[in-house]
Design an enzyme around this catalytic site. Structure first.
Site, PDB file in Angstrom:
ATOM      1  N   SER A   1      -0.310   2.582   6.187  1.00 47.58           N
ATOM      2  CA  SER A   1       0.495   2.882   7.374  1.00 47.58           C
ATOM      3  C   SER A   1       0.206   4.292   7.869  1.00 47.58           C
ATOM      4  O   SER A   1       0.443   5.274   7.156  1.00 47.58           O
ATOM      5  CB  SER A   1       1.983   2.740   7.053  1.00 47.58           C
ATOM      6  OG  SER A   1       2.759   3.182   8.146  1.00 47.58           O
TER       7      SER A   1
ATOM      8  N   HIS B   1      -2.289   0.049   9.829  1.00 50.29           N
ATOM      9  CA  HIS B   1      -0.954  -0.395  10.214  1.00 50.29           C
ATOM     10  C   HIS B   1      -0.282   0.692  11.048  1.00 50.29           C
ATOM     11  O   HIS B   1      -0.192   1.851  10.627  1.00 50.29           O
ATOM     12  CB  HIS B   1      -0.112  -0.695   8.974  1.00 50.29           C
ATOM     13  CG  HIS B   1       1.184  -1.370   9.276  1.00 50.29           C
ATOM     14  ND1 HIS B   1       1.272  -2.716   9.592  1.00 50.29           N
ATOM     15  CD2 HIS B   1       2.450  -0.889   9.335  1.00 50.29           C
ATOM     16  CE1 HIS B   1       2.539  -3.039   9.813  1.00 50.29           C
ATOM     17  NE2 HIS B   1       3.267  -1.942   9.668  1.00 50.29           N
TER      18      HIS B   1
ATOM     19  N   ASP C   1       3.135   1.699  12.958  1.00 48.36           N
ATOM     20  CA  ASP C   1       4.568   1.426  13.110  1.00 48.36           C
ATOM     21  C   ASP C   1       5.075   2.008  14.423  1.00 48.36           C
ATOM     22  O   ASP C   1       5.090   3.232  14.608  1.00 48.36           O
ATOM     23  CB  ASP C   1       5.350   2.028  11.942  1.00 48.36           C
ATOM     24  CG  ASP C   1       5.107   1.281  10.646  1.00 48.36           C
ATOM     25  OD1 ASP C   1       5.331   0.064  10.629  1.00 48.36           O
ATOM     26  OD2 ASP C   1       4.693   1.918   9.662  1.00 48.36           O
TER      27      ASP C   1
ATOM     28  N   MET D   1       8.240   2.499  16.813  1.00 48.37           N
ATOM     29  CA  MET D   1       9.700   2.482  16.766  1.00 48.37           C
ATOM     30  C   MET D   1      10.266   3.129  18.026  1.00 48.37           C
ATOM     31  O   MET D   1       9.738   4.142  18.496  1.00 48.37           O
ATOM     32  CB  MET D   1      10.207   3.231  15.535  1.00 48.37           C
ATOM     33  CG  MET D   1       9.595   2.775  14.229  1.00 48.37           C
ATOM     34  SD  MET D   1      10.270   3.699  12.819  1.00 48.37           S
ATOM     35  CE  MET D   1       9.108   3.228  11.525  1.00 48.37           C
TER      36      MET D   1
ATOM     37  N   HIS E   1       2.922  -2.970  14.622  1.00 51.54           N
ATOM     38  CA  HIS E   1       4.209  -3.553  14.257  1.00 51.54           C
ATOM     39  C   HIS E   1       5.252  -2.984  15.208  1.00 51.54           C
ATOM     40  O   HIS E   1       5.605  -1.804  15.136  1.00 51.54           O
ATOM     41  CB  HIS E   1       4.509  -3.188  12.794  1.00 51.54           C
ATOM     42  CG  HIS E   1       5.881  -3.526  12.339  1.00 51.54           C
ATOM     43  ND1 HIS E   1       6.431  -2.995  11.198  1.00 51.54           N
ATOM     44  CD2 HIS E   1       6.835  -4.354  12.866  1.00 51.54           C
ATOM     45  CE1 HIS E   1       7.658  -3.461  11.022  1.00 51.54           C
ATOM     46  NE2 HIS E   1       7.919  -4.271  12.027  1.00 51.54           N
TER      47      HIS E   1
ATOM     48  N   MET F   1       8.663  -2.374  16.289  1.00 50.86           N
ATOM     49  CA  MET F   1      10.088  -2.302  15.931  1.00 50.86           C
ATOM     50  C   MET F   1      10.834  -1.782  17.145  1.00 50.86           C
ATOM     51  O   MET F   1      11.338  -0.656  17.171  1.00 50.86           O
ATOM     52  CB  MET F   1      10.275  -1.392  14.715  1.00 50.86           C
ATOM     53  CG  MET F   1       9.770  -1.998  13.431  1.00 50.86           C
ATOM     54  SD  MET F   1       9.810  -0.852  12.026  1.00 50.86           S
ATOM     55  CE  MET F   1       8.155  -0.157  12.174  1.00 50.86           C
TER      56      MET F   1
ATOM     57  N   MET G   1       9.617  -7.595   5.822  1.00 57.87           N
ATOM     58  CA  MET G   1      10.048  -6.234   5.526  1.00 57.87           C
ATOM     59  C   MET G   1      10.686  -6.209   4.142  1.00 57.87           C
ATOM     60  O   MET G   1      11.617  -6.968   3.874  1.00 57.87           O
ATOM     61  CB  MET G   1      11.030  -5.735   6.583  1.00 57.87           C
ATOM     62  CG  MET G   1      10.438  -5.567   7.977  1.00 57.87           C
ATOM     63  SD  MET G   1       9.038  -4.423   8.008  1.00 57.87           S
ATOM     64  CE  MET G   1       9.794  -2.917   7.373  1.00 57.87           C
TER      65      MET G   1
ATOM     66  N   ASP H   1       5.707  -5.198   3.877  1.00 55.93           N
ATOM     67  CA  ASP H   1       5.763  -3.797   4.289  1.00 55.93           C
ATOM     68  C   ASP H   1       7.031  -3.149   3.749  1.00 55.93           C
ATOM     69  O   ASP H   1       8.136  -3.576   4.071  1.00 55.93           O
ATOM     70  CB  ASP H   1       5.737  -3.719   5.818  1.00 55.93           C
ATOM     71  CG  ASP H   1       5.774  -2.289   6.343  1.00 55.93           C
ATOM     72  OD1 ASP H   1       5.741  -1.342   5.532  1.00 55.93           O
ATOM     73  OD2 ASP H   1       5.847  -2.125   7.578  1.00 55.93           O
TER      74      ASP H   1
END
Length: 227
Positions: A15, A40, A42, A44, A73, A75, A144, A182
């Protein structure tokens, strides 16, 4: 000849959230140093999860610096609104939370239609049975194993059971898809997760907070390959 239900070799997806944000290109070089990794990313928004990280411009910058697979990913709230923009920025895989998208079938179809792999994400409290009517519409499921929003959290052990149940669903339907995990992934659980059915493991601190991140990647990959 039918497609195998699992990919031949499990993949490690470090990540980038745990890398030095002032030197993200160096983080990519760490991932490129040994066996191929998936990057990866993330994303957010401070609404769906209580943190704000990165968006499309950073994904576009990462795309210019590497040929590795970019796994975004999301979120975020309203993921269907932004998924295609992340693909345009350079994402190869895009995953959206089942909990965040009331029209997830449409979003998954749009992601695939744009040429990317489509993933569904489940929070720790969301049962895998909610995916029954979507099997065949996604390329991977991201489970998750911590509550999303921040790196460095402890692994929730009961996620191992969710991995096994999802693997059973895959076998019962005889439809291939990857199972990704993850959160809190490290040397102590990587092999067990792969043996339970996981195909892709996301690791943040276990890689980038290690004294030697390149060595940490190699050691994790060795654990994973002993499935």
């Amino acid at each position: 000849m039918s497609e195998p239900l699992r990919i031949p070799t499990p993949l490690l997806a470090p990540s980038i959230l745990s890398a030095d944000f002032a030197r993200l290109a160096d983080g990519l070089k760490v991932m490129e140093a040994g066996e191929p990794c998936v990057v990866h990313v993330d994303v957010m928004d401070g609404h769906f999860v209580p943190n704000i990280t990165i968006g499309m411009p950073v994904v576009a910058a990462l795309r210019k610096e590497t040929k590795l697979t970019l796994d975004c990913h999301l979120m975020i709230e309203n993921p269907g609104r932004y998924a295609l923009e992340f693909i345009q920025a350079g994402a190869d895989w895009v995953s959206v939370h089942l909990e965040a998208d009331p029209h997830i079938h449409r979003t998954l179809s749009a992601i695939r239609g744009a040429g990317a792999k489509a993933g569904v994400v489940l929070n720790p409290g969301t049962p895998v049975e909610g995916l029954v009517d979507l099997v065949g519409d996604f390329d991977f499921v991201l489970l998750m194993s911590v509550n999303p929003g921040f790196g460095g959290q402890s692994f929730i052990p009961r996620i191992l059971d969710k991995v096994a149940r999802l693997d059973t669903l895959r076998r019962e339907r005889n439809i291939p898809f990857m199972i990704q995990v993850d959160g809190g992934v490290g040397m102590g659980n990587a092999r067990e997760l792969v043996q339970a059915g996981a195909d892709v493991l996301v690791a943040g601190n276990a890689v980038f907070k290690a004294p030697d991140p390149v060595k940490a990647i190699a050691e994790l990959q060795a654990k994973m390959s002993a499935r």
